[in-house]
Write a protein that holds these residues in place. Structure first.
Motif, mmCIF file in Angstrom:
data_model
loop_
_atom_site.group_PDB
_atom_site.id
_atom_site.type_symbol
_atom_site.label_atom_id
_atom_site.label_comp_id
_atom_site.label_asym_id
_atom_site.label_seq_id
_atom_site.Cartn_x
_atom_site.Cartn_y
_atom_site.Cartn_z
ATOM 1 N N ASP A 1 -54.810 -110.737 -43.636
ATOM 2 C CA ASP A 1 -55.199 -109.537 -43.962
ATOM 3 C C ASP A 1 -55.525 -108.110 -43.102
ATOM 4 O OD1 ASP A 1 -55.906 -111.065 -46.612
ATOM 5 O OD2 ASP A 1 -57.890 -110.846 -45.417
ATOM 6 N N SER A 2 -55.832 -108.559 -41.698
ATOM 7 C CA SER A 2 -56.152 -107.066 -41.022
ATOM 8 C C SER A 2 -54.888 -106.708 -40.491
ATOM 9 C CB SER A 2 -56.865 -107.621 -39.478
ATOM 10 O OG SER A 2 -56.402 -106.367 -38.697
ATOM 11 N N ALA A 3 -53.953 -107.585 -40.782
ATOM 12 C CA ALA A 3 -52.306 -107.617 -40.103
ATOM 13 C C ALA A 3 -51.930 -106.529 -41.433
ATOM 14 C CB ALA A 3 -51.785 -108.900 -39.831
ATOM 15 N N CYS A 4 -51.985 -107.437 -42.471
ATOM 16 C CA CYS A 4 -51.373 -106.864 -43.158
ATOM 17 C C CYS A 4 -51.882 -105.327 -44.278
ATOM 18 C CB CYS A 4 -51.789 -107.906 -44.864
ATOM 19 S SG CYS A 4 -51.041 -107.000 -45.878
ATOM 20 N N ALA A 5 -53.257 -104.944 -43.484
ATOM 21 C CA ALA A 5 -53.602 -103.331 -43.902
ATOM 22 C C ALA A 5 -52.972 -103.257 -42.709
ATOM 23 C CB ALA A 5 -55.024 -103.726 -43.542
ATOM 24 N N THR A 6 -52.506 -102.933 -41.838
ATOM 25 C CA THR A 6 -52.280 -102.580 -41.004
ATOM 26 C C THR A 6 -50.945 -102.489 -41.159
ATOM 27 O OG1 THR A 6 -53.951 -103.434 -38.995
ATOM 28 C CG2 THR A 6 -51.679 -102.556 -37.867
ATOM 29 N N VAL A 7 -50.350 -103.408 -41.065
ATOM 30 C CA VAL A 7 -48.929 -102.858 -41.742
ATOM 31 C C VAL A 7 -48.256 -102.178 -43.044
ATOM 32 C CG1 VAL A 7 -46.599 -104.068 -42.548
ATOM 33 C CG2 VAL A 7 -48.461 -105.394 -40.982
ATOM 34 N N ASP B 1 -48.218 -94.285 -43.063
ATOM 35 C CA ASP B 1 -47.732 -93.470 -42.244
ATOM 36 C C ASP B 1 -46.199 -93.200 -42.373
ATOM 37 O OD1 ASP B 1 -50.734 -93.000 -42.193
ATOM 38 O OD2 ASP B 1 -50.466 -94.617 -40.280
ATOM 39 N N LEU B 2 -45.097 -94.263 -41.998
ATOM 40 C CA LEU B 2 -44.107 -93.913 -41.809
ATOM 41 C C LEU B 2 -43.089 -93.153 -42.611
ATOM 42 C CD1 LEU B 2 -43.101 -97.490 -39.810
ATOM 43 C CD2 LEU B 2 -43.214 -94.912 -38.858
ATOM 44 N N GLN B 3 -43.382 -93.709 -44.229
ATOM 45 C CA GLN B 3 -43.418 -92.829 -44.986
ATOM 46 C C GLN B 3 -43.347 -91.071 -45.441
ATOM 47 O OE1 GLN B 3 -44.957 -95.710 -48.736
ATOM 48 N NE2 GLN B 3 -42.857 -96.800 -48.321
ATOM 49 N N ALA B 4 -44.331 -91.127 -45.410
ATOM 50 C CA ALA B 4 -44.947 -89.698 -45.106
ATOM 51 C C ALA B 4 -44.695 -89.298 -43.834
ATOM 52 C CB ALA B 4 -47.254 -89.600 -44.616
ATOM 53 N N ASP C 1 -42.264 -89.524 -42.664
ATOM 54 C CA ASP C 1 -40.061 -89.514 -42.952
ATOM 55 C C ASP C 1 -40.240 -88.516 -44.224
ATOM 56 O OD1 ASP C 1 -37.597 -90.727 -44.088
ATOM 57 O OD2 ASP C 1 -38.651 -90.764 -45.644
ATOM 58 N N SER C 2 -41.177 -88.567 -45.154
ATOM 59 C CA SER C 2 -41.276 -86.999 -45.953
ATOM 60 C C SER C 2 -41.367 -86.030 -45.720
ATOM 61 C CB SER C 2 -42.271 -87.377 -47.152
ATOM 62 O OG SER C 2 -42.737 -86.525 -48.067
ATOM 63 N N ASP C 3 -42.585 -85.699 -44.352
ATOM 64 C CA ASP C 3 -42.503 -84.823 -43.771
ATOM 65 C C ASP C 3 -41.331 -84.389 -42.690
ATOM 66 O OD1 ASP C 3 -45.008 -84.506 -44.661
ATOM 67 O OD2 ASP C 3 -45.696 -85.223 -42.331
ATOM 68 N N LEU C 4 -40.380 -85.460 -42.519
ATOM 69 C CA LEU C 4 -39.365 -84.848 -41.600
ATOM 70 C C LEU C 4 -38.141 -84.502 -42.880
ATOM 71 C CD1 LEU C 4 -39.496 -88.057 -39.049
ATOM 72 C CD2 LEU C 4 -40.315 -85.618 -39.020
#
Length: 253
Positions: free
Chosen positions: A95-101, A107-110, A112-115
């Motif tokens: 669960d922790s790993a899944c939440a982290t992923v 974060d990466l999508q955000a 990427d959107s910003d970039l």
């Protein structure tokens, strides 16, 4: 006439051996009876003892079997407890790993959107599509500030066509709305809560403006008009915005 009385006399012959034989026979019978009773009692007692001994041995075997099965059951229970604890820890880790992923992906999508937005922004600066030189509004947005009657604004200006010279001029932002049933308007420069009252631009590629302003009491804004008044012969720009479309849901920090 006198009757004569005749007495019969029984003569017993004394035989001492016969009496002894009778006594001996009776003794023998008593001995045999006692021996039979003893033998029967002994046999019965031995049989009961042996049966009790056998039952006790059987009970001991069953107890040993049950004890062994109980230890085995306890061992299985301990293993199951360890497995449950391991699975619980594994689930927590999963669960922790899944939440982290998931957070990393978000974060990466955000990012990427910003970039992508920044890339489009810089592409528009370096390779503008407009053929006419001048200045234009790239972005104008508002967000709720900490105070109920305050808003944060962000304004980005860019050059329409790449030039080596700087563009300079003034910015005039007017808000229109209603107060009760009456139309009402106010200028951004008149409601800024910082010391910067005059909005002036001077840049080669782009320039950003930001700040916080206060809405006059009782006024409900409906639209905004941004006017760019460049110096020289560059054309003036006037863009209108619907209030609901430029207000962002996220509060400004």
């Amino acid at each position: 006439m006198v009757k004569k009385v005749q007495h019969k006399v029984i003569i017993a012959t004394h035989q001492p051996w016969r009496r002894s034989g009778i006594i001996a026979g009776l003794s023998a019978l008593l001995l045999l009876g006692g021996w039979g009773v003893y033998s029967y009692t002994r046999a019965t007692t031995v049989s009961d003892f042996e049966r009790a001994q056998s039952e006790r041995d059987q009970l001991l075997d069953e107890r040993r079997t049950l004890t062994r099965d109980l230890r085995s059951a306890h061992g299985e229970i301990d293993k199951l407890k360890d497995q449950v604890a391991y699975l619980g820890r594994s689930q927590e880790i999963d669960d922790s790993a899944c939440a982290t992923v998931k957070k990393s992906i978000a974060d990466l999508q955000a990012q990427d959107s910003d970039l992508r937005e920044q890339l489009a922004f810089y592409r528009g600066i370096v390779s503008p599509q407009e053929s006419q030189a001048g200045v234009r509004v790239y972005e104008f947005k508002l967000s709720k500030a900490a105070q109920a009657d305050q808003y944060h604004y962000e304004l980005v200006l860019i050059q329409s066509v790449r030039h080596d010279k700087r563009l300079a001029g003034a910015i005039d932002v007017v808000f229109e709305g209603v107060k009760g049933s009456q139309k009402q308007s106010f200028k951004l420069s008149d409601t800024l809560i910082d010391d910067r009252k005059n909005l002036l631009f001077s840049f080669r590629y782009f320039q950003e403006f930001s700040g916080t302003f206060r809405i006059p009491e009782g006024v409900r804004p409906l639209r905004a008009t941004v006017q760019l008044l460049p110096d020289g012969d560059a054309p003036q720009v006037e863009d209108e915005y619907d209030w609901t479309k430029i207000v962002q849901e996220k509060h400004a920090s």
